[in-house]
Design an enzyme around this catalytic site. Structure first.
Site, PDB file in Angstrom:
ATOM      1  N   ARG A 200       0.827  -1.210   0.000  1.00 38.22           N
ATOM      2  CA  ARG A 200       0.000   0.000   0.000  1.00 38.22           C
ATOM      3  C   ARG A 200       0.862   1.260   0.000  1.00 38.22           C
ATOM      4  O   ARG A 200       0.582   2.216  -0.714  1.00 38.22           O
ATOM      5  CB  ARG A 200      -0.924  -0.006   1.215  1.00 38.22           C
ATOM      6  CG  ARG A 200      -1.695   1.282   1.441  1.00 38.22           C
ATOM      7  CD  ARG A 200      -2.753   1.085   2.494  1.00 38.22           C
ATOM      8  NE  ARG A 200      -3.709   0.085   2.055  1.00 38.22           N
ATOM      9  CZ  ARG A 200      -4.397  -0.704   2.875  1.00 38.22           C
ATOM     10  NH1 ARG A 200      -4.213  -0.622   4.175  1.00 38.22           N
ATOM     11  NH2 ARG A 200      -5.246  -1.581   2.378  1.00 38.22           N
ATOM     12  N   TYR A 201       1.884   1.277   0.848  1.00 37.92           N
ATOM     13  CA  TYR A 201       2.765   2.437   0.927  1.00 37.92           C
ATOM     14  C   TYR A 201       3.931   2.266  -0.039  1.00 37.92           C
ATOM     15  O   TYR A 201       4.317   1.137  -0.358  1.00 37.92           O
ATOM     16  CB  TYR A 201       3.289   2.596   2.355  1.00 37.92           C
ATOM     17  CG  TYR A 201       2.203   2.806   3.383  1.00 37.92           C
ATOM     18  CD1 TYR A 201       1.632   4.060   3.576  1.00 37.92           C
ATOM     19  CD2 TYR A 201       1.763   1.742   4.172  1.00 37.92           C
ATOM     20  CE1 TYR A 201       0.648   4.251   4.526  1.00 37.92           C
ATOM     21  CE2 TYR A 201       0.772   1.925   5.127  1.00 37.92           C
ATOM     22  CZ  TYR A 201       0.215   3.185   5.305  1.00 37.92           C
ATOM     23  OH  TYR A 201      -0.761   3.365   6.238  1.00 37.92           O
ATOM     24  N   ARG A 204       7.225   0.210   1.639  1.00 39.29           N
ATOM     25  CA  ARG A 204       7.096  -0.869   2.619  1.00 39.29           C
ATOM     26  C   ARG A 204       5.919  -1.772   2.288  1.00 39.29           C
ATOM     27  O   ARG A 204       4.973  -1.369   1.620  1.00 39.29           O
ATOM     28  CB  ARG A 204       6.980  -0.315   4.039  1.00 39.29           C
ATOM     29  CG  ARG A 204       5.885   0.701   4.246  1.00 39.29           C
ATOM     30  CD  ARG A 204       6.236   1.595   5.448  1.00 39.29           C
ATOM     31  NE  ARG A 204       5.201   2.566   5.782  1.00 39.29           N
ATOM     32  CZ  ARG A 204       5.076   3.755   5.185  1.00 39.29           C
ATOM     33  NH1 ARG A 204       5.880   4.083   4.186  1.00 39.29           N
ATOM     34  NH2 ARG A 204       4.137   4.599   5.572  1.00 39.29           N
ATOM     35  N   CYS A 213      -3.373 -17.333  15.695  1.00 42.61           N
ATOM     36  CA  CYS A 213      -2.986 -16.515  16.844  1.00 42.61           C
ATOM     37  C   CYS A 213      -3.128 -17.361  18.099  1.00 42.61           C
ATOM     38  O   CYS A 213      -3.980 -18.262  18.158  1.00 42.61           O
ATOM     39  CB  CYS A 213      -3.877 -15.280  16.992  1.00 42.61           C
ATOM     40  SG  CYS A 213      -3.648 -14.021  15.726  1.00 42.61           S
ATOM     41  N   CYS A 217      -8.521 -11.808  19.629  1.00 39.66           N
ATOM     42  CA  CYS A 217      -9.103 -10.560  20.130  1.00 39.66           C
ATOM     43  C   CYS A 217     -10.411 -10.302  19.388  1.00 39.66           C
ATOM     44  O   CYS A 217     -10.448 -10.363  18.154  1.00 39.66           O
ATOM     45  CB  CYS A 217      -8.141  -9.398  19.901  1.00 39.66           C
ATOM     46  SG  CYS A 217      -6.479  -9.671  20.575  1.00 39.66           S
ATOM     47  N   CYS A 220     -10.578  -7.861  16.323  1.00 38.08           N
ATOM     48  CA  CYS A 220      -9.484  -8.057  15.372  1.00 38.08           C
ATOM     49  C   CYS A 220      -9.801  -7.564  13.958  1.00 38.08           C
ATOM     50  O   CYS A 220     -10.810  -7.956  13.364  1.00 38.08           O
ATOM     51  CB  CYS A 220      -9.105  -9.538  15.308  1.00 38.08           C
ATOM     52  SG  CYS A 220      -7.761  -9.879  14.155  1.00 38.08           S
ATOM     53  N   ARG A 222      -8.413  -8.443  11.293  1.00 43.33           N
ATOM     54  CA  ARG A 222      -8.372  -9.553  10.336  1.00 43.33           C
ATOM     55  C   ARG A 222      -9.215 -10.727  10.797  1.00 43.33           C
ATOM     56  O   ARG A 222      -8.873 -11.888  10.538  1.00 43.33           O
ATOM     57  CB  ARG A 222      -6.921  -9.978  10.082  1.00 43.33           C
ATOM     58  CG  ARG A 222      -6.089  -8.845   9.516  1.00 43.33           C
ATOM     59  CD  ARG A 222      -4.735  -9.266   8.991  1.00 43.33           C
ATOM     60  NE  ARG A 222      -4.014  -8.053   8.625  1.00 43.33           N
ATOM     61  CZ  ARG A 222      -2.983  -7.562   9.305  1.00 43.33           C
ATOM     62  NH1 ARG A 222      -2.514  -8.222  10.359  1.00 43.33           N
ATOM     63  NH2 ARG A 222      -2.410  -6.441   8.939  1.00 43.33           N
ATOM     64  N   ASP A 382     -11.093  -0.427  14.139  1.00 43.86           N
ATOM     65  CA  ASP A 382     -11.551  -0.574  12.756  1.00 43.86           C
ATOM     66  C   ASP A 382     -12.980  -1.122  12.697  1.00 43.86           C
ATOM     67  O   ASP A 382     -13.366  -1.964  13.511  1.00 43.86           O
ATOM     68  CB  ASP A 382     -10.618  -1.516  11.988  1.00 43.86           C
ATOM     69  CG  ASP A 382      -9.239  -0.923  11.774  1.00 43.86           C
ATOM     70  OD1 ASP A 382      -9.159   0.311  11.596  1.00 43.86           O
ATOM     71  OD2 ASP A 382      -8.249  -1.684  11.785  1.00 43.86           O
ATOM     72  N   ASP A 419      -7.007   4.190  10.589  1.00 42.37           N
ATOM     73  CA  ASP A 419      -6.672   3.556   9.318  1.00 42.37           C
ATOM     74  C   ASP A 419      -7.795   3.881   8.342  1.00 42.37           C
ATOM     75  O   ASP A 419      -8.944   3.469   8.544  1.00 42.37           O
ATOM     76  CB  ASP A 419      -6.527   2.042   9.495  1.00 42.37           C
ATOM     77  CG  ASP A 419      -5.113   1.568   9.247  1.00 42.37           C
ATOM     78  OD1 ASP A 419      -4.499   2.106   8.312  1.00 42.37           O
ATOM     79  OD2 ASP A 419      -4.633   0.687   9.984  1.00 42.37           O
ATOM     80  N   LYS A 426      -2.725   4.884   7.315  1.00 45.09           N
ATOM     81  CA  LYS A 426      -2.817   5.489   8.647  1.00 45.09           C
ATOM     82  C   LYS A 426      -2.862   7.010   8.558  1.00 45.09           C
ATOM     83  O   LYS A 426      -1.976   7.631   7.967  1.00 45.09           O
ATOM     84  CB  LYS A 426      -1.634   5.048   9.508  1.00 45.09           C
ATOM     85  CG  LYS A 426      -1.617   3.559   9.799  1.00 45.09           C
ATOM     86  CD  LYS A 426      -0.417   3.191  10.646  1.00 45.09           C
ATOM     87  CE  LYS A 426      -0.375   1.697  10.891  1.00 45.09           C
ATOM     88  NZ  LYS A 426      -0.164   0.933   9.640  1.00 45.09           N
TER      89      LYS A 426
END
Length: 468
Positions: A200-201, A204, A213, A217, A220, A222, A382, A419, A426
């Site tokens: 995206r950037y 990076r 995981c 959470c 989350c 994702r 999010d 985001d 961000k």
């Protein structure tokens, strides 16, 4: 009443479920292929045939404002510190895993095998509310429950309003989906030039390497992919394709390895990735994003840190949510990482009823600094499906930043970001400290609300102190 099996007993069904879930410990086996006065106004390619002998994908052996827990002499200690077992951990172990020895408790693989994953496990460790019980029963194919024994020790066993508990035990609010919520709100899938790699950037990339995981959470980002299989598959051939893409794009100088949680992968599997990334000449540094040091500190072994330090410059973003997560065990884990030369940044998701109080957040920021973790980001939650009960007004985050800036050391003040939905990246938000301009001066507000003038002439870069 049906008797509950003891914590040490494992049925065939338990084993099958464990084997299925632990596939996420690593990818599936396959070989790597200036003016006038005015008004005050507002303002090198890698070989596709590289191979390495690897261990099993599972790496399994045969066999409200809380007070930051006392860290005792574990604070700041690293590789020379033995992993400790806190009083809270011993209490939950006696209740839910009474047969576990100290050696087992401090074994990260034992911790993974004995995660709480169902209603029976939750009932052993906690006094559930009717809502919690019913919600777990109705989860179906939604984000599963996953709580390590260590993480369970940080949760209030009886108080349903406990902050960490809200992030781990599902509530019926998850079934209420707001019209603005999306499975992939950041459009990560839309920014993947090759599977598992988000570019995206400009300089990076985000490298997703697992869907597993150690804990799940409830907020989350994702949740569409973690804890389940579906369309997301991770294997060496996919990894090599992503690595080849990075090697072919010299503008990429930074890789963030995430998932899932990459630190749940076996040492040799993680090293396979790190070694191949480090071999790319234009790649300047590597980052790992993980919650493992917080919810599975036993994973941060001297062997792991010895391996990681071979791939510097290596950075790590560690996911903290509440002051009660900063236990003696977590202090040892973060000490080991810091002693290995790995800079640690803390990332926190702003969530209602968990850390949306300025006093809680300040305690968390201070707690992280004590164990050598520099607060980095606070994220606005999010808009994933069923997350409305977690999201706070954006003004809450701004108020928290204002409560920190000037009132404590700058090291304890992270950046508050949203985001951008749809892939905007961000976007940092800050309280308004520049009030406006009055001619050649700008008007500034400090942390106490006082106004100050700063000379900033329009249309000139320099005014001599004494005219010639």
């Amino acid at each position: 009443m049906t008797p509950t099996p003891s914590a040490g007993a494992r049925t065939k069904k338990d084993s099958a479920n464990t084997d299925r879930d632990l596939k996420g410990l690593g990818p599936e086996e396959s070989e790597p292929p200036s003016g006038k006065k005015g008004k005050l106004i507002g303002l090198p390619s890698l070989s596709a045939t590289s191979r390495i002998r690897l261990a099993s994908a599972t790496a399994m052996p045969d066999a409200n404002v809380g007070t930051v827990p006392a860290l005792d002499d574990a604070r700041g200690r690293g590789d020379d510190a033995e992993m400790v077992i806190s009083d809270a951990a011993r209490a939950i172990r006696a209740k839910a895993w009474p047969d576990a020895t100290d050696a087992q408790w401090n074994d990260w693989k034992w911790q993974l095998r004995n995660r709480i994953k169902d209603l029976a496990g939750l009932e052993r460790a906690f006094t559930l509310t009717d809502e919690e019980r019913a919600t777990v029963t109705e989860l179906a194919d939604r984000l599963p429950v996953g709580i390590t024994p260590h993480c369970a020790a940080t949760i209030d066993q009886a108080d349903a309003k406990d902050g960490i508990r809200k992030t781990m035990i599902p509530l019926a609010d998850e079934f209420v989906v707001d019209r603005a919520e999306q499975a992939d709100p950041l459009n990560e899938d839309g920014d993947m030039p090759v599977p598992g790699l988000v570019h995206r950037y400009p300089d990076r990339v985000l490298f997703l390497v697992t869907s597993f995981c150690s804990t799940y959470c409830r907020y989350c980002t994702r949740s569409r992919m973690v804890g389940k299989s579906g369309e997301y598959h991770f294997n060496y051939q996919q990894f090599q394709t992503a690595i080849d893409y990075i090697a072919a794009h010299p503008e990429i100088r930074d890789v963030l390895i995430s998932g899932g949680d990459p630190l749940t992968m076996a040492d040799d599997r993680l090293e396979w990735l790190l070694s191949r990334l480090r071999a790319i000449e234009h790649l300047e540094f590597i980052r790992i994003g993980s919650k493992v040091p917080v919810v599975l500190p036993q994973r941060i072994t001297p062997k792991l840190t010895a391996m990681l330090r071979r791939y510097h410059p290596l950075w790590m973003s560690v996911h903290f949510m509440h002051p009660n997560e900063i236990t003696p065990e977590v202090a040892v884990a973060c000490g080991r990482l810091a002693d290995a030369g790995i800079p640690l940044g803390g990332q926190t998701v702003l969530t209602k009823g968990v850390n949306d109080d300025p006093a809680v957040m300040k305690k968390l920021m201070h707690g992280m600094l004590k164990i050598r973790v520099r607060p980095y980001y606070i994220y606005q939650c999010d808009p994933i499906p069923g997350s409305r009960h977690f999201r706070t007004p954006v003004e809450t985050g701004l108020r928290i930043i204002e409560s920190l800036r000037g009132h404590t050391t700058g090291y304890a003040v992270p950046t508050f970001v949203i985001d951008g939905p749809g892939g905007g990246g961000k976007i940092p938000l800050m309280p308004q400290y520049m009030v406006g301009r009055d001619g050649d001066d700008i008007i500034l507000r400090n942390y106490e609300g006082e106004l100050f003038r700063y000379p900033d002439p329009l249309g000139t870069d320099f005014s001599p102190l004494v005219e010639e």
